[in-house]
Design an enzyme around this catalytic site. Structure first.
Site, PDB file in Angstrom:
ATOM      1  N   LYS A 106      -7.738 -17.183  16.270  1.00 38.58           N
ATOM      2  CA  LYS A 106      -7.784 -16.536  14.955  1.00 38.58           C
ATOM      3  C   LYS A 106      -9.138 -15.871  14.686  1.00 38.58           C
ATOM      4  O   LYS A 106      -9.570 -15.763  13.538  1.00 38.58           O
ATOM      5  CB  LYS A 106      -7.458 -17.540  13.830  1.00 38.58           C
ATOM      6  N   ASP A 122       2.644 -14.907  12.799  1.00 34.13           N
ATOM      7  CA  ASP A 122       1.495 -15.578  12.189  1.00 34.13           C
ATOM      8  C   ASP A 122       0.513 -14.500  11.755  1.00 34.13           C
ATOM      9  O   ASP A 122      -0.135 -13.862  12.590  1.00 34.13           O
ATOM     10  CB  ASP A 122       0.855 -16.530  13.204  1.00 34.13           C
ATOM     11  N   GLU A 127       0.837  -1.201   0.000  1.00 33.51           N
ATOM     12  CA  GLU A 127       0.000   0.000   0.000  1.00 33.51           C
ATOM     13  C   GLU A 127       0.870   1.248   0.000  1.00 33.51           C
ATOM     14  O   GLU A 127       1.530   1.569   0.996  1.00 33.51           O
ATOM     15  CB  GLU A 127      -0.929   0.015   1.223  1.00 33.51           C
ATOM     16  N   HIS A 150      -2.671   9.664  -1.018  1.00 35.37           N
ATOM     17  CA  HIS A 150      -2.845   8.397  -1.730  1.00 35.37           C
ATOM     18  C   HIS A 150      -2.751   8.609  -3.242  1.00 35.37           C
ATOM     19  O   HIS A 150      -2.211   7.775  -3.966  1.00 35.37           O
ATOM     20  CB  HIS A 150      -4.183   7.753  -1.367  1.00 35.37           C
TER      21      HIS A 150
END
Length: 390
Positions: free
Chosen positions: A218, A292, A88, A383
């Site tokens: 998770k 993770d 990004e 952006h």
């Protein structure tokens, strides 16, 4: 399964460059894509067992560096340069800008308040009273249960067990400390041993499911906001009004008003985090350092707090109640990930809290920058300038 559709594997050594090449050729035959760039890498494939199966190559992702970020933590102290893996545009630049605000305001204070990792089995009985009686027995036999659990690990320590009754079931949530490891597999093995001890020793036996899903592995849950899964870490500082105006072009009073609006919007939406974007910094830092990546869903939840001071300065804080991170195990030993951990001084024993403090400080930097960009009106223009592939 037919041999012509079976992914090639080697029983002797499935992690050689030759096996990776064979699988890429297989993929090319099946899909038409030769995976040429994926097959170009420099690491020794011998380090991969335990991290991947059916290895075909490396997915290369750009890594940028933001900073310096001054941290006045209990474990993280000094100026840090933060590796962020992202695709990004504007992200690294934005975090660097927030870090400048923090550093020029004297640095961010970071504190790890508590840390636990859970496994939550469910036990099934014939009725609610039996389940209640079982819960009392568990309390009375905690020391024996703890000894059984800790027999599987030299690091994990069972601290306490939360309990809930639902119908004729009793849910237990085992809470462990896990040293420098995130510890999900560690506590799973330990809890299995504990449950087997319970099954053998509880009068009449006890049937159980190792995870009744209250560990919320998770997954985000409100339970983890109250009872930490991972590390509860807080990053806080008072931003000087002159610094915020000079770097961000934003008045602290306007930032305070905007934060109230944002809090209300997050409340209406039922968002897991009321600040601008905790997940961006956490995900980028996690990928760079071999964490993770699925743990971002739990780790990003939290609370962004502000308080406008009488002198015009503004107190800002990020509380991450379930930051799941590690400096040992998983992908942290892979070569490039180890380099990024090493540049943070987070390789070696006793560095997990230091890393957690760095993560929380990074999140606060990103929130300051994006929050101010929205107010100043340069969110879209930034952006447009840095975040588009032209």
């Amino acid at each position: 399964m037919r041999d012509d559709i079976r992914i090639p594997r080697s029983k002797e050594n499935d992690y050689t460059p030759e096996m990776a090449t064979e699988r890429r050729k297989f993929i090319e035959a099946k899909t038409g894509e030769p995976m040429t760039l994926t097959g170009q890498y420099t690491i020794d494939t011998g380090v991969l067992p335990g991290n991947i199966e059916n290895f075909i190559g490396i997915c290369q992702m750009p890594v940028g560096v933001a900073g310096p970020l001054r941290i006045n933590g209990e474990d993280a102290q000094g100026d840090f340069y933060i590796p962020l893996a992202t695709t990004e545009g504007t992200l690294v630049a934005s975090y660097s800008r927030g870090m400048r605000v923090i550093t020029e305001s004297g640095g961010v204070t970071t504190t790890v308040v508590e840390q636990y990792m859970q496994r939550a089995p469910a036990f099934l009985f014939d009725n609610a009273r039996e389940a209640r009686a079982f819960g009392e027995w568990v309390k009375e036999n905690f020391d024996n249960i703890k000894a059984a659990a800790e027999s599987t690990t030299s690091v994990g320590k069972l601290k306490h067990i939360h309990q809930w009754s639902v119908a004729k079931s009793r849910y237990l949530r085992f809470n462990y400390t896990t040293g420098d490891a995130a510890g999900q597999n560690m506590v799973g093995k330990a809890t299995l041993m504990a449950c087997e001890w319970i099954k053998r020793n509880y009068p009449g036996g006890a049937n159980y499911l190792l995870s009744g899903n209250m560990d919320t592995d998770k997954k985000h849950s409100h339970l983890n906001m109250l009872h930490s899964r991972g590390k509860r870490v807080i990053a806080e500082l008072t931003v000087k009004k002159e610094v915020l105006k000079a770097i961000m072009g934003v008045d602290t009073k306007m930032l305070a008003k905007a934060t109230v609006l944002a809090n209300t919007g997050a409340l209406m939406a039922g968002a897991a985090y009321n600040g601008p974007h905790a997940a961006n910094g956490i995900a980028s830092l996690f990928i760079a350092t071999g964490q993770d990546e699925a743990n971002v869903v739990e780790s990003h939840a939290g609370l962004f707090t502000h308080e406008l001071q009488d002198n015009g300065d503004i107190y800002l804080a990020v509380t991450l109640p379930s930051l799941i991170c590690a400096t040992f195990g998983g992908g942290t030993a892979l070569p490039t990930q180890r380099e990024c951990l090493n540049m943070l001084g987070c390789v070696g024993k006793g560095k997990a809290n230091k890393f957690a403090e760095i993560v929380a400080a990074t999140v606060l930097a990103g929130d300051i920058s994006l929050g101010c960009a929205v107010i100043a009106g340069d969110w879209v223009s930034s952006h447009d300038q840095l975040g588009r592939n032209r």
